[in-house]
Structure formats: C-alpha cells, structure tokens
Design a protein around this motif. Structure first.
Motif, PDB file in Angstrom:
ATOM      1  N   ILE A   1     -29.970 -50.399 -17.009  1.00  0.00           N
ATOM      2  CA  ILE A   1     -30.726 -50.590 -18.237  1.00  0.00           C
ATOM      3  C   ILE A   1     -31.967 -51.437 -17.977  1.00  0.00           C
ATOM      4  O   ILE A   1     -33.048 -51.143 -18.481  1.00  0.00           O
TER       5      ILE A   1
ATOM      6  N   ILE B   1     -28.998 -44.519 -23.806  1.00  0.00           N
ATOM      7  CA  ILE B   1     -28.085 -44.965 -22.758  1.00  0.00           C
ATOM      8  C   ILE B   1     -26.796 -44.161 -22.838  1.00  0.00           C
ATOM      9  O   ILE B   1     -26.127 -44.135 -23.884  1.00  0.00           O
TER      10      ILE B   1
ATOM     11  N   GLY C   1     -27.433 -46.638 -27.672  1.00  0.00           N
ATOM     12  CA  GLY C   1     -26.259 -46.295 -26.894  1.00  0.00           C
ATOM     13  C   GLY C   1     -25.534 -45.095 -27.456  1.00  0.00           C
ATOM     14  O   GLY C   1     -25.969 -44.461 -28.425  1.00  0.00           O
ATOM     15  N   SER C   2     -24.391 -44.799 -26.867  1.00  0.00           N
ATOM     16  CA  SER C   2     -23.593 -43.637 -27.262  1.00  0.00           C
ATOM     17  C   SER C   2     -22.494 -44.012 -28.243  1.00  0.00           C
ATOM     18  O   SER C   2     -21.664 -43.170 -28.588  1.00  0.00           O
TER      19      SER C   2
ATOM     20  N   THR D   1     -20.856 -47.207 -24.847  1.00  0.00           N
ATOM     21  CA  THR D   1     -21.894 -47.823 -24.024  1.00  0.00           C
ATOM     22  C   THR D   1     -21.665 -49.322 -24.059  1.00  0.00           C
ATOM     23  O   THR D   1     -21.800 -49.953 -25.114  1.00  0.00           O
TER      24      THR D   1
ATOM     25  N   LEU E   1     -23.997 -49.646 -29.546  1.00  0.00           N
ATOM     26  CA  LEU E   1     -23.541 -50.104 -28.237  1.00  0.00           C
ATOM     27  C   LEU E   1     -22.730 -51.394 -28.374  1.00  0.00           C
ATOM     28  O   LEU E   1     -22.665 -52.002 -29.437  1.00  0.00           O
TER      29      LEU E   1
END
Length: 375
Positions: free
Chosen positions: A42, A60, A80-81, A86, A126
């Motif tokens: 990152i 991410i 994020g996911s 994440t 995240l």
C-alpha cells in the motif's frame, strides 16, 4: 496508465480508479480489461500518487498487508475490499526501542499503523489493526520483570496536517489508544472501533455517526477496565469528540459498570514558566442518541492525572476540568444522575452535522459503488 471508468453513484469525477494494490496477484488487470499499475504494498502505491489537486483513488485487494502506511498526499482515497478482508496491520508500541539496543523508544505518537498527514484523505471498507499483543503483557502480574512500560499502540492517527479525514465502513482494532485524532475534522460513519484504555483520544474535531464503539476486557479484575474517550480539546474549540446514533458495546468478560465514557486529558507541555499540564486543553466529549450497554459506569466520567504547575501530580476533575455531556442515551448503561451532565434540548441544534463539520460535505461512497470499483 489507463483510468478505469468505474464510478460511484456520487459525483462522476470522484472515485475513478487510478491504481491497485495486491500482494498476491501483482500486475493483474481489473474486470474491465484496463491496464492499471498494480503495487504489492500500500505504501508503494501511496508514494507513487502524483502531486496534484485532483483526487487519487487506490483500490486494495483482499489480503493481510503487514506495513505502516503514511499518507502525505492530499485528496488520496484508499478503498479496500471490506472490513476483515483488506487488513492493514503492524505491531509497533510506545515502549518499543526504535532499534535493538537503543534507549530511544517510539512513544505513543509514532506508533500508528496508518498515519494521515494531509487534507481530504478517505479510507473505505478496510480494517486497520495495531497487532501489539497487549493482552500478553496485561496478563503479567504487577512488578514482573518482563512487564512493559509504554503499552500505547495506535491503529490510526490523524496528524497535525490532517483535515477533512473520512472513514466509512472502517474497522479500527487496538487496545490502549486505538484512534488518535490529533488535529482537524474527522468524520467516522458506519464503522467499528475496539479498545479499552483511552481508545479514542486527542484534540481534533471528530464526529462519529452510526458507529459501534466496543470495549475490550482486561486480564485482571479492576474497578475501571478502560475509558472510551480521552479528549484534549482546546478551550477555544466548541467541538471535540461527538457521537451521534452510535452504540457502546462490549466484548465478553467486560464487567458491568466498569467503563467510564471518558476522562479529561491535559497533555504536559513546556511553557515559559515550566513544564506542566496544558490549562487550555479542556476536553470535550458528547454522546447523543447513543445506546449504552451495562458496562458503562454509572458515574459516567472519571478523573485523569496530570502534572501540576509546581511539578507535582494532580487529578483533573471530569465535571470541572472538562466539557462532558450526553443527551438521549438509552440502554442498560444509560443512567441519569448528578455526575452525568445532560445537554439541553435547546442546544441540540448546535450538533447538526453541517455545523460540527463546519460546512464540509464528506464524499461518501455507497457499498455498491465500492464493490464496482474493486472488481
């Protein structure tokens, strides 16, 4: 670099994917077949963002990213996911030597897993966790030779250069000092914060909305197992740490009546006439329409120690040396008594979102929009 055309249902100019991060599939393409630069860390993706006025969005992939992330680029968004999918983790703590054998330690302010040092930074979907093993140290008896001094371990810090920091659907995990709001405006929504001792602290202006604040247990019985807030809001600031429509919850083994809503933090600073607690730090924490489970202490608030002007230690009183209040609290931990100041209903208009955030309209991203971006 080809930019992905995926956008949210907000403003089309926002949330264009500019780069990806994946520590398992570097060099991948997104589902639209567009080539995007993909980084394995990152921090590498953050450092590669060009300095410009336009927002820059980094998505991410799922995974565990064991690294510190320092953000100095304004207008950066990390998406994020999903919470728990994440995960950005690191395990630095205050009493840890800067390097093996060094007498210098990191200190609380340099422990953050993610450190925001710029304006208009957004974090979405995240988890950020300071992985320092506080419970292992907590289990050691008092006076044990291996017991650590300096167990503060920050997950997220918004630094002096930060302003308009947004957290949406973010999970912050730690124990002592999880979230340090040092400066600026921060908006936290639909999120989760876990910790125990002073785990939301600082002198910044932070609004928490629809967020779960979860207290964690201690290894040994004690009257107070932790404190939710430790504000050091300066006297000339009307807003400090404000919680609206939140839930104060607990993990297993956190006893009833063991967690005050906060205590006043007067940081020790150097003045022309000596080094003592800042008299202008009159912390402010406010809870409005917030659910409180039975772990919340009946007394509501607690004292906090600091350095007096003559160098001795003194206790700062939560009713005299801070600005603490609540309104509309409900649940087993909501109690009305003289030690728990209540806001006047006529003052609630002062806690409108646009007033707290001083006209800032945070760029929220719908869950559907986030999912479209990360595919």
């Amino acid at each position: 670099m080809v930019l992905c055309g995926c956008v949210s249902t907000n403003k089309p100019a926002d949330f264009v994917v500019n780069a990806r991060v994946s520590n398992t599939n570097p060099g991948s393409m997104n589902s639209h077949g567009d080539n995007l630069v993909t980084y394995s860390t990152i921090q590498a993706a953050v450092d590669a963002a060009p300095l410009a006025d336009e927002p820059w969005t980094i998505v991410i992939a799922p995974g565990n990213y064991n690294e510190r992330v320092v953000i100095r680029r304004a207008g950066l968004r990390l998406i994020g996911s999903g919470k728990g999918k994440t995960r950005i983790t690191f395990d630095r703590y205050a009493g840890q030597p800067v390097e093996p054998g060094s007498s210098e330690t990191w200190g609380t302010f340099r422990t953050a897993v993610v450190e925001v040092l710029a304006e208009d930074v957004g974090l979405y979907d995240l988890t950020i966790e300071n992985g320092y093993d506080y419970p292992a140290d907590d289990r050691l008896p008092k006076g044990h030779p291996d017991k650590i001094r300096g167990t503060q371990a920050v997950a997220l810090k918004t630094g002096e250069q930060a302003d308009r920091t947004l957290l949406q659907r973010v999970e912050l995990l730690g124990y002592q000092d999880t979230l340090f709001v040092q400066e600026g405006r921060t908006f936290v929504t639909d999120s989760e914060i876990r910790g125990h001792v002073d785990f939301i602290f600082g002198d910044g202006n932070a609004l928490f909305e629809n967020t779960d604040v979860i207290s964690r247990p201690r290894a040994h019985p004690m009257t107070f197992t932790g404190y939710i807030t430790a504000p050091s809001t300066l006297l000339d600031s009307f807003y400090g740490l404000t919680f609206i429509n939140c839930r104060l919850l607990r993990e297993l083994d956190v006893p009833d009546n063991s967690v005050p809503l906060g205590r006043p933090w007067h940081p020790t600073k150097t003045f022309t006439d000596g080094r003592y607690a800042d008299p202008n730090a009159v912390g402010k924490s406010t809870f409005i329409n917030t659910f409180m489970d039975a772990h919340i202490a009946t007394v509501g608030w607690s004292t906090m120690g600091g350095t007096a002007k003559d160098g001795s230690r003194k206790q700062f009183d939560p009713l005299e040396d801070a600005r603490f209040s609540e309104w509309g609290s409900y649940g087993p931990g909501a109690v009305l008594n003289a030690k728990r100041p209540q806001e006047k209903e006529t003052a609630l208009a002062d806690y409108a979102k646009h007033k707290i955030l001083d006209g800032w309209n945070p760029p929220l991203l719908s869950k559907a929009g986030a999912n479209a971006l990360i595919k």
